[in-house]
Motif scaffolding. Sequence first.
Motif, short mmCIF file in Angstrom:
data_model
loop_
_atom_site.label_atom_id
_atom_site.label_comp_id
_atom_site.label_asym_id
_atom_site.label_seq_id
_atom_site.Cartn_x
_atom_site.Cartn_y
_atom_site.Cartn_z
N GLY A 11 7.62 -19.67 -19.82
CA GLY A 11 8.78 -20.00 -18.99
C GLY A 11 8.95 -19.09 -17.79
O GLY A 11 10.06 -18.75 -17.40
N VAL A 12 7.84 -18.70 -17.17
CA VAL A 12 7.87 -17.81 -16.01
C VAL A 12 7.90 -18.67 -14.74
O VAL A 12 7.06 -19.55 -14.56
N THR A 13 8.86 -18.38 -13.88
CA THR A 13 9.01 -19.15 -12.65
C THR A 13 8.25 -18.53 -11.49
O THR A 13 7.87 -17.35 -11.53
N GLU A 14 8.08 -19.34 -10.45
CA GLU A 14 7.44 -18.85 -9.23
C GLU A 14 8.23 -17.68 -8.65
O GLU A 14 7.66 -16.68 -8.20
N GLN A 15 9.54 -17.77 -8.70
CA GLN A 15 10.39 -16.70 -8.18
C GLN A 15 10.18 -15.40 -8.96
O GLN A 15 10.16 -14.32 -8.37
N GLN A 16 10.01 -15.50 -10.27
CA GLN A 16 9.77 -14.31 -11.07
C GLN A 16 8.43 -13.67 -10.72
O GLN A 16 8.33 -12.44 -10.62
N VAL A 17 7.41 -14.48 -10.50
CA VAL A 17 6.10 -13.96 -10.10
C VAL A 17 6.23 -13.25 -8.76
O VAL A 17 5.72 -12.14 -8.58
N GLU A 22 6.68 -8.25 -5.51
CA GLU A 22 7.45 -7.36 -4.65
C GLU A 22 7.61 -5.98 -5.28
O GLU A 22 7.70 -4.97 -4.58
N ASN A 23 7.61 -5.94 -6.61
CA ASN A 23 7.75 -4.68 -7.33
C ASN A 23 6.41 -3.97 -7.50
O ASN A 23 6.36 -2.94 -8.17
N GLY A 24 5.33 -4.54 -6.94
CA GLY A 24 4.05 -3.83 -6.94
C GLY A 24 2.92 -4.48 -7.71
O GLY A 24 1.81 -3.98 -7.69
N ALA A 25 3.16 -5.57 -8.42
CA ALA A 25 2.09 -6.24 -9.14
C ALA A 25 1.23 -7.00 -8.13
O ALA A 25 1.73 -7.88 -7.44
N CYS A 26 -0.04 -6.65 -8.04
CA CYS A 26 -0.90 -7.23 -7.01
C CYS A 26 -2.01 -8.12 -7.57
O CYS A 26 -2.75 -8.70 -6.80
N LEU A 52 0.08 -14.77 -5.22
CA LEU A 52 -0.22 -13.39 -4.80
C LEU A 52 -0.98 -13.36 -3.48
O LEU A 52 -0.80 -12.44 -2.69
N GLY A 53 -1.79 -14.37 -3.24
CA GLY A 53 -2.55 -14.43 -2.00
C GLY A 53 -1.68 -14.65 -0.79
O GLY A 53 -2.05 -14.27 0.31
N GLY A 55 1.41 -13.36 -0.42
CA GLY A 55 2.31 -12.24 -0.19
C GLY A 55 1.59 -10.97 0.20
O GLY A 55 0.37 -10.89 0.14
N ALA A 56 2.36 -10.00 0.59
CA ALA A 56 1.80 -8.70 0.95
C ALA A 56 1.67 -7.84 -0.30
O ALA A 56 2.53 -7.86 -1.16
N CYS A 57 0.59 -7.15 -0.38
CA CYS A 57 0.35 -6.22 -1.48
C CYS A 57 0.15 -4.84 -0.87
O CYS A 57 -0.77 -4.64 -0.09
N PRO A 58 1.02 -3.89 -1.21
CA PRO A 58 0.89 -2.56 -0.60
C PRO A 58 -0.50 -1.95 -0.77
O PRO A 58 -1.05 -1.38 0.15
N ARG A 59 -1.10 -2.13 -1.95
CA ARG A 59 -2.43 -1.57 -2.18
C ARG A 59 -3.48 -2.29 -1.34
O ARG A 59 -4.42 -1.67 -0.86
N ARG A 60 -3.36 -3.59 -1.20
CA ARG A 60 -4.32 -4.35 -0.40
C ARG A 60 -4.22 -3.92 1.05
O ARG A 60 -5.22 -3.78 1.74
N GLU A 61 -2.99 -3.71 1.53
CA GLU A 61 -2.80 -3.28 2.92
C GLU A 61 -3.45 -1.91 3.15
O GLU A 61 -4.08 -1.69 4.19
N LEU A 62 -3.32 -1.00 2.19
CA LEU A 62 -3.96 0.30 2.31
C LEU A 62 -5.48 0.16 2.37
O LEU A 62 -6.15 0.80 3.18
N ALA A 63 -6.01 -0.69 1.51
CA ALA A 63 -7.47 -0.89 1.46
C ALA A 63 -7.97 -1.46 2.79
O ALA A 63 -9.02 -1.05 3.28
N GLU A 64 -7.25 -2.40 3.36
CA GLU A 64 -7.65 -3.00 4.63
C GLU A 64 -7.62 -1.99 5.76
O GLU A 64 -8.35 -2.12 6.74
N GLN A 65 -6.79 -0.96 5.64
CA GLN A 65 -6.71 0.09 6.65
C GLN A 65 -7.74 1.20 6.40
O GLN A 65 -7.82 2.16 7.14
N GLY A 66 -8.51 1.05 5.31
CA GLY A 66 -9.52 2.05 4.98
C GLY A 66 -8.95 3.29 4.31
O GLY A 66 -9.62 4.31 4.22
N LYS A 67 -7.72 3.21 3.82
CA LYS A 67 -7.09 4.33 3.16
C LYS A 67 -7.32 4.26 1.66
O LYS A 67 -7.56 3.17 1.12
N PRO A 68 -7.27 5.39 0.96
CA PRO A 68 -7.47 5.36 -0.50
C PRO A 68 -6.38 4.54 -1.18
O PRO A 68 -5.21 4.64 -0.84
N VAL A 69 -6.79 3.74 -2.15
CA VAL A 69 -5.87 2.86 -2.85
C VAL A 69 -5.33 3.53 -4.10
O VAL A 69 -4.17 3.38 -4.45
N LEU A 70 -6.15 4.29 -4.76
CA LEU A 70 -5.74 4.98 -5.98
C LEU A 70 -5.56 6.46 -5.72
O LEU A 70 -6.12 7.02 -4.78
#
Length: 85
Positions: A11-17, A22-26, A52-53, A55-70
């Motif tokens: 019973g998980v909705t699109e809004q919940q995903v 937004e809370n960081g699940a990428c 997920l594709g 929306g913005a993912c903070p970790r993905r944005e870092l990776a695209e900028q060449g910055k460390p993700v972890l």
Amino acid sequence: MNRVYVCSCFGVTEQQVKQHAENGACTPRQIASASKAGTDCGSCVRSIQAILGRGACPRRELAEQGKPVLAELSTARGLEEVEAA
């Protein structure tokens, strides 16, 4: 209120995903950890990937900028003991 269910099993909705994203699940696995969506029959995993594709993912944005993700591994607790062995 019109709810669009992504995961019928739990019973998980699109809004919940989107909220989990937004809370960081990428990834679908991180969404599954947060909501169980995608852990039963698996038919919703592609829908989760599509959401997920869009929306913005903070970790993905870092990776695209060449910055460390972890975080640096040397700062991980207990790694000094592993390196010394």
